[in-house]
Design a protein around this motif. Structure first.
Motif, mmCIF file in Angstrom:
data_model
loop_
_atom_site.group_PDB
_atom_site.id
_atom_site.type_symbol
_atom_site.label_atom_id
_atom_site.label_comp_id
_atom_site.label_asym_id
_atom_site.label_seq_id
_atom_site.Cartn_x
_atom_site.Cartn_y
_atom_site.Cartn_z
ATOM 1 N N VAL A 117 11.369 35.640 142.333
ATOM 2 C CA VAL A 117 12.088 35.936 143.189
ATOM 3 C C VAL A 117 11.683 36.204 144.494
ATOM 4 O O VAL A 117 10.544 36.907 144.649
ATOM 5 N N TYR A 119 12.654 37.637 148.214
ATOM 6 C CA TYR A 119 13.869 38.217 149.025
ATOM 7 C C TYR A 119 13.722 38.210 150.530
ATOM 8 O O TYR A 119 12.618 38.263 151.118
ATOM 9 N N VAL A 121 14.169 39.742 153.668
ATOM 10 C CA VAL A 121 14.317 41.457 154.190
ATOM 11 C C VAL A 121 14.097 41.310 155.856
ATOM 12 O O VAL A 121 13.568 40.860 156.465
ATOM 13 N N ALA A 151 16.410 47.461 144.153
ATOM 14 C CA ALA A 151 16.869 46.657 145.149
ATOM 15 C C ALA A 151 16.302 46.791 146.643
ATOM 16 O O ALA A 151 16.037 48.090 147.005
ATOM 17 N N GLN A 152 15.922 45.713 147.175
ATOM 18 C CA GLN A 152 15.381 45.943 148.598
ATOM 19 C C GLN A 152 16.313 46.402 149.505
ATOM 20 O O GLN A 152 17.459 45.845 149.863
ATOM 21 N N ALA A 155 17.883 43.847 152.306
ATOM 22 C CA ALA A 155 17.740 42.545 151.827
ATOM 23 C C ALA A 155 19.116 42.359 151.516
ATOM 24 O O ALA A 155 19.969 43.080 150.669
ATOM 25 N N ASP A 157 21.805 38.551 151.022
ATOM 26 C CA ASP A 157 21.843 37.553 149.951
ATOM 27 C C ASP A 157 20.961 36.447 150.208
ATOM 28 O O ASP A 157 21.273 35.328 149.559
ATOM 29 N N ARG A 159 17.597 34.566 149.719
ATOM 30 C CA ARG A 159 16.540 34.843 148.787
ATOM 31 C C ARG A 159 16.410 33.672 148.134
ATOM 32 O O ARG A 159 17.190 32.839 148.057
ATOM 33 N N ARG A 180 23.213 40.872 144.946
ATOM 34 C CA ARG A 180 21.969 41.467 145.632
ATOM 35 C C ARG A 180 21.634 42.744 145.040
ATOM 36 O O ARG A 180 20.442 43.304 145.110
ATOM 37 N N PRO A 184 17.757 41.996 141.374
ATOM 38 C CA PRO A 184 16.752 43.053 141.293
ATOM 39 C C PRO A 184 16.629 43.638 139.888
ATOM 40 O O PRO A 184 15.765 44.093 139.302
ATOM 41 N N SER A 190 8.652 39.645 141.697
ATOM 42 C CA SER A 190 9.203 39.216 143.019
ATOM 43 C C SER A 190 8.339 39.515 144.129
ATOM 44 O O SER A 190 7.315 40.174 144.115
ATOM 45 N N SER A 192 8.410 39.172 148.885
ATOM 46 C CA SER A 192 9.479 39.236 150.114
ATOM 47 C C SER A 192 8.874 38.685 151.483
ATOM 48 O O SER A 192 7.677 38.976 151.373
#
Length: 325
Positions: A117, A119, A121, A151-152, A155, A157, A159, A180, A184, A190, A192
């Protein structure tokens, strides 16, 4: 041949922004060293979005149009896109261009390094109102505290997910999923990338205050039992307060200091009643989610997919229980 990358774009009444989206997204996608498809999910639009999408479809071979039979909501539209996407990697991107598609090459490069993943951000949200920035930060921090998910913060949706991640999300049976926080919670490796959040390119926001409140309720009740524990503690505190009032009344009566009056009685009854109603409301949210899950109704129905043509009743998504049978 299956593409390496699928870009899922939920669409709801975006007739003004769709041409701008194509102008920015297509050069980025064409410049990738990967085959791709762009899966637009028309979430029951009532404006000219379907017409615009069909026009773009004739000009853009990699474009794919999936149309839902009725408006199912933003998260359901993304879920429909994930269920139909064919790529080894899948990017979810809103149509409003607040999240820049120019970040996609960097996301893909990070994913190819071995993470599941990536993300997006938001490092700069100066285009959002102060209220939205403050409420968003508070929202993410509260959810992380209550649910224990990683969860970031900042961040949404936007991704990129590997095929393994997408398959895991598609296999989840829950309704009213908030992706979202679902992604995570899987705990997959993951990374970002950061970007500046832009203003909406055209049209108006599809997330008014009421929709944000519904999303918050789904997030809290879907990922944490903390509200139920809160209700339990309220009950215990209310019981302790009632016991204290009883002890005070007995002592005052024994000392001959009891005063007639109704104010204290009304305050005590109103306070206990408010706590009871709050606890019932919290329980009702969880019971409602259980009821919706037991009904096992699909959250969306696909009417048309430009890749395969019109969808018949036999092609509709089955409830989770039927898929597992």
């Amino acid at each position: 041949m299956r593409p390496e990358l699928s870009i899922v774009v939920p669409v709801y009444n975006e007739e003004d922004v769709l041409p701008l989206l194509a102008q920015r997204l297509r050069p980025v996608a064409d410049g990738l060293d990967a085959t791709y498809e762009v899966v637009t999910v028309d979430d029951g639009s009532t404006d000219s979005s379907p017409v615009v999408l069909q026009r773009l479809l004739r000009e853009w071979p990699e474009l794919r149009v999936v149309r839902l039979r009725a408006n199912a909501g933003h998260q359901a539209a993304i879920s429909a896109g994930l269920a139909t996407a064919r790529g080894a990697y899948v990017v979810t991107l809103d149509a409003d261009l607040q999240d820049p598609p120019e970040v996609i090459p960097e996301m893909l490069a990070r994913a190819r390094q071995g993470v599941d993943v990536v993300y997006g951000v938001r490092s700069d949200r100066s285009t959002d109102s102060p209220f939205k920035r403050a409420s968003a930060r508070a929202f993410y921090r509260v959810i992380r505290l209550l649910s224990g998910t990683g969860a970031q913060v900042d961040a949404g949706d936007y991704r990129l997910m590997s095929r393994a991640t997408v398959d895991a999300v598609n296999a989840l049976p829950e309704h009213h999923r908030v992706l979202r926080f679902v992604v995570p919670a899987l705990g997959f490796p993951s990374d970002s990338v950061t970007y500046r959040r832009d203003e909406r390119a055209a049209g108006r926001s599809k997330y008014p205050l009421a929709a944000m409140i519904r999303l918050s309720l789904d997030s809290v009740t879907g990922f944490s039992t903390a509200p139920l524990r809160f209700a339990t503690w309220l009950g215990l505190l209310g019981g302790a307060a009632a016991f204290g009032l009883l002890a005070y009344a007995l002592i005052a009566s024994a000392l001959g200091q009891a005063l007639p009056g109704w104010t204290s009685t009304v305050v005590a009854v109103a306070g206990v009643g408010a706590v009871q109603l709050l606890c019932l409301g919290i329980l009702g949210e969880y019971v409602g989610r259980m009821y919706a899950h037991l009904q096992a109704r699909p959250t969306y129905f696909v009417a048309y997919d430009s890749l395969t043509g019109p969808v018949t009743a036999a092609d509709e998504p089955l409830p989770a229980e039927s898929r597992q049978a």
